[in-house]
Write an enzyme that holds these catalytic residues in place. Sequence first.
Site, mmCIF file in Angstrom:
data_model
loop_
_atom_site.group_PDB
_atom_site.id
_atom_site.type_symbol
_atom_site.label_atom_id
_atom_site.label_comp_id
_atom_site.label_asym_id
_atom_site.label_seq_id
_atom_site.Cartn_x
_atom_site.Cartn_y
_atom_site.Cartn_z
ATOM 1 N N ASP A 157 0.943 -1.051 -0.078
ATOM 2 C CA ASP A 157 0.125 0.098 0.122
ATOM 3 C C ASP A 157 1.139 1.021 -0.077
ATOM 4 O O ASP A 157 1.461 1.714 1.158
ATOM 5 C CB ASP A 157 -0.766 0.025 1.334
ATOM 6 C CG ASP A 157 -2.092 -0.872 1.325
ATOM 7 O OD1 ASP A 157 -1.491 -2.073 0.652
ATOM 8 O OD2 ASP A 157 -2.973 -0.917 1.880
ATOM 9 N N LYS A 220 -7.006 3.349 -3.597
ATOM 10 C CA LYS A 220 -7.420 3.433 -1.917
ATOM 11 C C LYS A 220 -7.380 4.435 -1.582
ATOM 12 O O LYS A 220 -6.756 5.643 -1.939
ATOM 13 C CB LYS A 220 -6.233 2.835 -1.332
ATOM 14 C CG LYS A 220 -6.626 2.685 0.235
ATOM 15 C CD LYS A 220 -5.198 1.866 0.815
ATOM 16 C CE LYS A 220 -5.373 1.969 2.532
ATOM 17 N NZ LYS A 220 -4.236 1.318 3.300
ATOM 18 N N LYS A 256 -10.244 0.147 -2.615
ATOM 19 C CA LYS A 256 -10.096 -0.035 -1.067
ATOM 20 C C LYS A 256 -10.436 1.362 -0.388
ATOM 21 O O LYS A 256 -9.620 2.025 -0.238
ATOM 22 C CB LYS A 256 -8.728 -0.433 -0.756
ATOM 23 C CG LYS A 256 -8.644 -0.848 0.581
ATOM 24 C CD LYS A 256 -7.216 -1.415 1.134
ATOM 25 C CE LYS A 256 -6.904 -1.489 2.431
ATOM 26 N NZ LYS A 256 -5.531 -1.728 2.966
#
Length: 320
Positions: A157, A220, A256
């Site tokens: 991430d 995300k 996400k």
Amino acid sequence: MPSPAPALAPADVADVTATDSALRRFLHGLPGVDAVGLEGRAATLATRSIKTTAKAFAIDLAISMIDLTTLEGADTPGKVRSLCAKGVSPDPTDRTVPSVAAICVYSDLAGVAAEAVRGTGVQVASVATAFPAGRAARSVKLADTAEAVAAGATEIDMVIDRGAFLAGRYLEVFDEIRAVREACGDAHLKVILENGELATYDNIRRASWLAMLAGAHFIKTSTGKVAVNATPANTLLMLEAVRDFRDATGRQVGVKPAGGIRTAKDALRYLVLVNETAGDDWLAPAWFRFGASSLLNDLLMQRQKLTTGVYSGPDYVTVD
């Protein structure tokens, strides 16, 4: 509703990312966002309800989509092992409860998590690239990524350089994402936009497309470390982006939302957003995740109530 971006063949993608001016022209040519319409649709979809059997299925699906997260300065190997055990078997008294999708930790603890979940199918997601601010030299970010992957992280991430993005240095951000994607090797890359710092919905749409053009496997919403994190409206906008990107390029990218999603009711509302916006192709852990630490507990309590008819309260689950 605005028109989607034009179809893009691989050669077209190379053309629009070849120079800073070409990339700027493409990103600023994306349809503008109707903020009132976006927020109104998100609010309307939030009123939809899921009942009985469908609710039980949705709760299990939501559990299976969680990136169970601990990103605190006080994290220890023991805390990470405990979190991994919970993620693999969320309710030791009920083996029908699915495992979570991943355990998300800082890169120095990726090896601990990888050892703890080995052979279970649960992934190890490591934040990297000078999370959460992203203020470091590119060489440091790439080293951080490579070390996490070497330690056993199967997902990375990363955070984008919001300063570069907001200054309009789009190709710089694109090149950095591409470099991190290469450093990931076989690990999947989730690109954190930090929507709360992007200021406008138009910027969120542009950053979503920029990340996807650069090769992100997921986009995300946020780090969970700023005032505004995931919201139904900004998640809806990103779901529209991945839907339109697949229509334009043929490549599917996941979404996400992270930060502030704490209850089963919240999670089910997000699943409605997914189904009504991107479609059921995204209703799987491979394409939609929740970045959360406390969400799992409420999902487990609601699941137990549906199963037994009794609500046991917060003592039914462990507090992380």
